[in-house]
Motif scaffolding. Structure first.
Motif, short mmCIF file in Angstrom:
data_model
loop_
_atom_site.label_atom_id
_atom_site.label_comp_id
_atom_site.label_asym_id
_atom_site.label_seq_id
_atom_site.Cartn_x
_atom_site.Cartn_y
_atom_site.Cartn_z
N ALA B 109 0.84 -1.20 0.00
CA ALA B 109 0.00 0.00 0.00
C ALA B 109 0.88 1.25 0.00
N LEU B 141 -6.11 3.87 6.92
CA LEU B 141 -5.41 2.62 6.69
C LEU B 141 -3.99 2.64 7.26
N LYS B 144 -2.29 -0.59 7.52
CA LYS B 144 -2.17 -1.43 6.31
C LYS B 144 -1.02 -0.98 5.40
N LEU B 152 -6.10 -6.79 0.84
CA LEU B 152 -7.03 -5.75 1.26
C LEU B 152 -8.41 -5.99 0.64
N SER B 153 -9.43 -5.50 1.35
CA SER B 153 -10.79 -5.58 0.80
C SER B 153 -10.93 -4.55 -0.32
N GLN B 156 -10.91 -1.04 1.00
CA GLN B 156 -9.56 -0.64 1.42
C GLN B 156 -8.69 -0.34 0.21
N GLN B 157 -8.82 -1.19 -0.82
CA GLN B 157 -8.02 -0.96 -2.03
C GLN B 157 -8.37 0.39 -2.66
N ARG B 159 -9.51 2.98 -1.19
CA ARG B 159 -8.98 4.07 -0.37
C ARG B 159 -7.47 4.24 -0.58
N MET B 186 -19.07 -1.48 1.93
CA MET B 186 -17.78 -0.80 1.78
C MET B 186 -17.90 0.55 1.07
N GLU B 189 -17.34 3.83 3.32
CA GLU B 189 -15.98 4.16 3.76
C GLU B 189 -15.21 4.88 2.65
#
Lengths: 223, 257
Positions: B109, B141, B144, B152-153, B156-157, B159, B186, B189
């Protein structure tokens, strides 16, 4: 029939087979490095937009893939001296294997690069990377991983193809088998022994492929 | 660089993104029809419309992922397609968030966020990493930074992808259906992060059907159909009083559920 099979003669000839094996290994390794160099250049040419570089690369790859390696080998071996280039057999042999395998390597690398999703190119373009940066930082590191297994496959093919160099009297593994066959009139012993050695080399390369797979599998797997 | 003699675009006061009579074809298909649209600095414009209406193509033109056929498109004072315009340079000022994230799978990340700043912006590595950690913390994150995209979900990806764009300190952010590939839980977020970016004064064009987002931060909603801008207005005007049959039909479909 088996009682005629002479293990003793094989043992007697082991030093010769050993030398042949060593020659096969290093000339294959050298040829594979040559093939990588040829392949990278061809692939780079083949990925250009204009036909100026693409057309000759494509023509070369087609020509190599369409003709037998033996014909290519003879072409170099008998043809080059007539053009004024007199080279040792070993050099001609390595050249032939490099030029031949290079065409296949070029296609393997190209397939690897083209297998990278379009979104990767777009993301790197959008972030302002130049062509070279995008290749170096984003595309090639990912393409590298997918090309390793087929490249090792090509290396195995190359090792077997190197047997043809026995025909231009390079003292490699197959040549050692031929000597035993003709000196003592024992083709079964000669060729079965080299087959065993080739099998050994094959398992060696396969082990290398498995190792590299495990090493590459550790990080950055795709979802 | 001299003023471009061809259009008044470079000389008169212009928006951050200025479409003037832009047309584009894919083969015989006229995917963008005579688009005229100006996005002011710090403005947030939401682009919506049915599938195939040309909204993604519209924002992909802004950073040159798609080339326009005719008309003028001026971004940050530079006319696209002009030989004097350095497209690579201009792209560093424009962040682009993709529907499918397009993170670099072989990079963590943090490396995703710092790659372009280090190699394109030439920011020293330590400085870029410090900024990268701050940005990842900002999108929630912080824990992460060393994760790979595959770990990552989707939310999350996406973001990380937004942080990756912010790492370049862009003047403009483009979002191409940033939440369409995400599971429902998701979506918020990612939208929260986008709201935060908008509230900091970023100039944004967002292709989305997230009406809550549009109402919250957009100054304008642009409705496209069949390659043309059919309607344009404030979110309240557009959602409460759509003026055309096509926009009414579209809204009835997306608001039904």
């Amino acid at each position: 029939m088996l009682e005629n099979f002479s293990f003793r003669t094989i043992v007697e000839y082991l030093p010769l087979f050993g030398q042949g094996l060593v020659t096969t290994v290093w000339l294959s390794a050298l040829s594979f490095l040559g093939a990588l160099a040829v392949g990278i250049v061809l692939c780079a040419m083949n990925l250009q937009r204009g036909w100026l570089f693409r057309a000759p690369a494509k023509a070369y790859i087609d020509a190599v893939r369409a003709t037998p390696l033996l014909a290519q080998l003879y072409f170099l071996y008998f043809g080059l001296p007539r053009l004024g280039f007199v080279l040792p057999e070993l050099v001609v042999g390595i050249l032939a294997l490099s030029l031949n395998s290079g065409a296949y390597v070029a296609e393997i690398i190209r397939a690897g690069i083209l297998s990278i999703p379009r979104g990767q190119v777009e993301a790197s373009v959008a972030s302002g990377m130049t062509y070279v940066q995008r290749m170096r930082l984003v595309i090639l590191p990912q393409a590298f991983k997918v090309t390793i297994p087929p490249l090792l496959g090509q290396a195995i093919v190359l090792v077997k193809d190197s047997a043809l160099l026995s025909l231009i009297s390079v003292a490699e593994l197959t040549r050692a088998g031929q000597l035993l066959a003709s000196d003592r009139f024992m083709p079964a012993e000669g060729f079965l022994t080299i087959a065993a050695f080739y099998l050994l080399l094959y398992y060696g390369l396969k082990g290398l492929a498995a190792l590299s797979g495990r090493w590459l599998g550790t990080a950055g797997a795709r979802t | 660089m001299t003023a471009n003699p061809k259009g008044p675009a470079n000389m008169t006061k212009t928006g951050m993104i200025d479409f003037r009579g832009v047309n584009k074809w894919f083969g015989a298909l006229n995917v963008l029809k005579d688009i005229t649209l100006s996005v002011e600095p710090r403005e947030v414009v939401v682009v919506c419309g049915p599938s195939g209406s040309g909204k993604s193509t519209l924002i992909r033109c802004v950073n040159g992922l798609e080339a326009i056929k005719d008309g003028d498109l001026v971004v940050d004072g530079q006319r696209l397609g002009d030989p004097a315009t350095n497209m690579t340079q201009l792209r560093t000022e424009i962040g682009f968030v993709f529907q499918s994230f397009n993170l670099y799978p072989h990079k963590t990340a943090l490396e995703n966020v710092t790659l372009a700043p280090i190699h394109v912006r030439k920011i020293p590595r330590t400085e870029a990493e410090k900024a990268g950690r701050e940005l990842l913390a900002k999108v929630g994150l912080a824990d992460k930074v060393n994760a790979y995209p595959a770990q990552l979900s989707g939310g999350q990806q996406q973001r990380v992808a937004i942080a990756r764009c912010l790492g370049m300190r862009p003047k403009i952010m483009l979002f191409d259906e940033p939440t369409s590939a995400l599971d429902p839980e998701m979506i918020s977020e990612v939208l929260d992060v986008m709201v935060a970016v908008a509230e900091e004064g970023m100039t944004m064009m967002v292709v989305t059907h997230e009406m809550g987002f549009a109402r919250k931060v957009a100054q304008r909603v642009v409705f496209m159909d069949a390659g043309a801008i059919v309607e344009s207005g404030t979110p309240d005007e557009f959602f409460s009083h759509p003026r055309t049959d096509r926009s009414r039909a579209f809204l009835s479909k997306i608001l039904r559920h």
